[in-house]
Design an enzyme around this catalytic site. Structure first.
Site, short mmCIF file in Angstrom:
data_model
loop_
_atom_site.label_atom_id
_atom_site.label_comp_id
_atom_site.label_asym_id
_atom_site.label_seq_id
_atom_site.Cartn_x
_atom_site.Cartn_y
_atom_site.Cartn_z
N ASN A 32 0.89 -1.37 0.00
CA ASN A 32 0.04 0.11 0.05
C ASN A 32 0.67 1.36 0.18
O ASN A 32 0.90 2.09 0.98
CB ASN A 32 -0.92 0.17 1.14
CG ASN A 32 -2.05 0.99 1.06
OD1 ASN A 32 -2.34 1.84 1.92
ND2 ASN A 32 -2.68 1.06 -0.17
N SER A 35 4.24 7.92 -1.37
CA SER A 35 5.47 8.83 -1.90
C SER A 35 6.58 8.54 -0.76
O SER A 35 7.76 8.74 -1.17
CB SER A 35 5.20 10.22 -1.92
OG SER A 35 4.04 10.65 -2.60
N GLY A 36 6.34 8.41 0.47
CA GLY A 36 7.02 7.87 1.73
C GLY A 36 7.77 6.58 1.29
O GLY A 36 9.38 6.71 1.62
N HIS A 37 7.06 5.92 0.96
CA HIS A 37 7.97 4.58 0.48
C HIS A 37 8.67 4.75 -0.61
O HIS A 37 10.11 4.27 -0.86
CB HIS A 37 6.87 3.36 0.17
CG HIS A 37 6.15 2.85 1.31
ND1 HIS A 37 4.74 3.26 1.68
CD2 HIS A 37 6.35 2.32 2.41
CE1 HIS A 37 4.11 2.69 2.54
NE2 HIS A 37 5.32 1.85 3.09
N GLN A 61 3.43 -9.14 13.67
CA GLN A 61 3.57 -7.89 14.37
C GLN A 61 2.00 -6.96 14.73
O GLN A 61 2.04 -5.96 14.88
CB GLN A 61 4.45 -6.75 13.52
CG GLN A 61 3.99 -6.31 11.92
CD GLN A 61 4.91 -5.68 11.38
OE1 GLN A 61 5.94 -6.31 11.02
NE2 GLN A 61 4.75 -4.27 11.39
N ARG A 189 -2.06 3.80 6.79
CA ARG A 189 -3.27 4.26 7.66
C ARG A 189 -4.16 5.34 7.43
O ARG A 189 -5.14 5.57 7.84
CB ARG A 189 -3.05 4.03 9.04
CG ARG A 189 -2.55 2.60 9.21
CD ARG A 189 -2.43 2.11 10.82
NE ARG A 189 -2.31 0.77 10.94
CZ ARG A 189 -1.31 0.11 11.10
NH1 ARG A 189 0.13 0.70 11.45
NH2 ARG A 189 -0.82 -1.12 11.25
O1 PAF Z 1 7.49 -0.42 8.66
C1 PAF Z 1 6.79 -1.47 8.02
O2 PAF Z 1 6.25 -1.59 6.94
C2 PAF Z 1 7.02 -2.81 8.82
O3 PAF Z 1 7.03 -2.64 10.25
C3 PAF Z 1 8.17 -3.62 8.44
C4 PAF Z 1 9.57 -2.77 9.02
C5 PAF Z 1 8.23 -3.65 6.92
C6 PAF Z 1 8.43 -4.90 9.12
O4 PAF Z 1 7.24 -5.64 8.77
#
Ligand code: PAF
Length: 285
Positions: A32, A35-37, A61, A189
């Site tokens: 998902n 631009s941050g990614h 997690q 989110r």
């Molecule tokens: O920051 C995230 O998107 C997640 O915590 C990561 C580092 C990909 C680990 O699942």
């Protein structure tokens, strides 16, 4: 850009790149993408010759009442964004590939102290899940460097600690938070917010900025600043989870004489929990 789903294919593709003398950069994500990614991938592409990204929504997690099932899966759009940002290889394992014996049987990686408090207090087990999956991904990709967003400040601290404590030969790079024009930190989110909530959401950044400005002007009554900040959030309609001033280096509570500070917040708006932080080094002002 190639997309592979198995560890075998991933290792073969990385080994090919390495045999060509390439430096490997890695950006783990849960998809998902925004631009941050893209900024993380761009940074990896500047520092490495071959960029690997992963998309895996890691069940380990997520707590029982969290948004694992509704977490958006947008693979085609994500592939396009990764390609544009300079990614060479995308790894998209499924849960069986990552946890073949089930999650209950998985060896866990636990980072003490840094995982406690802040998000660790309201999301028990969260950082163990992050540290475990990141350790596994690091071992699968074996990158020279990996890039993470500073928006998840505590996560970045946990990952730096695990790399140091487990002697992993991986350089960890923290990339500054990308914000919308109104200051809201980009996050997957944010997509859960209604229009009205989206209009309210930048209050979280305004609250951090106001505290940072007050500290910059010499105020050291941290408890009062925090109380005022919480009040600002509540008045805007948030339920604050935490708002704290910590030492940036080790996340310990900050005192009046500390100079390298981070102000961290988590607050719930409607059903959406948002986090943000502001790093404030008084010696660099
Ligand atoms: O920051 C995230 O998107 C997640 O915590 C990561 C580092 C990909 C680990 O699942």
């Amino acid at each position: 850009m190639n997309t592979v789903k198995t560890i075998l294919e991933l290792r073969a593709a990385v080994a090919r790149a390495r045999s060509e003398g390439k430096r490997i950069g890695f950006v783990p994500t849960m998809g998902n993408l925004h631009s941050g990614h893209a900024a993380l991938v761009t940074k990896a592409a500047q520092r490495a010759d071959f960029v690997v990204a992963s998309i895996f929504v890691n069940p380990l997690q997520f707590g029982a009442n969290e948004d694992l099932d509704k977490y958006p899966r947008t693979l085609a759009a994500d592939q396009e964004k990764l390609l544009q940002a300079g990614c060479h290889l995308l790894f998209t394992p499924n849960v069986e590939e990552m946890y073949p014996d089930g999650m209950a049987a998985q060896t866990l990686v636990s980072v003490p102290h840094l995982s406690e408090g802040l998000c660790g207090a309201s999301r028990p087990g969260h950082f163990e899940g992050v540290a475990t999956v990141v350790s596994k991904l690091f071992n699968m990709v074996q990158p020279d460097l990996a890039v993470f967003g500073q928006k998840d400040f505590q996560q970045l601290a946990v990952i730096r600690a695990l790399v140091r404590d487990l002697n992993l030969p991986i350089q960890i790079i923290g990339e500054p938070t990308v914000r919308a024009e109104d200051g809201l930190a980009l996050s997957s989110r944010n997509g859960y917010l209604t229009d009205a909530q989206r209009a309210t959401a930048p209050t979280i950044y305004r609250t951090l900025s106001r505290i940072a400005q007050a500290i910059g002007q010499g105020r050291r009554d941290f408890e009062v600043l925090i109380a005022e900040g919480r009040q600002q959030l509540v008045e805007a309609g948030f339920k604050p989870d935490y708002l704290e001033i910590r030492q940036a280096l080790n996340l310990r509570p900050a005192g009046a004489h500390d100079r390298d500070l981070v102000i961290l917040v988590a607050a719930v708006l409607g059903a959406t929990r948002l986090i943000d932080n502001l790093h404030l080094n008084l010696d660099e002002q």
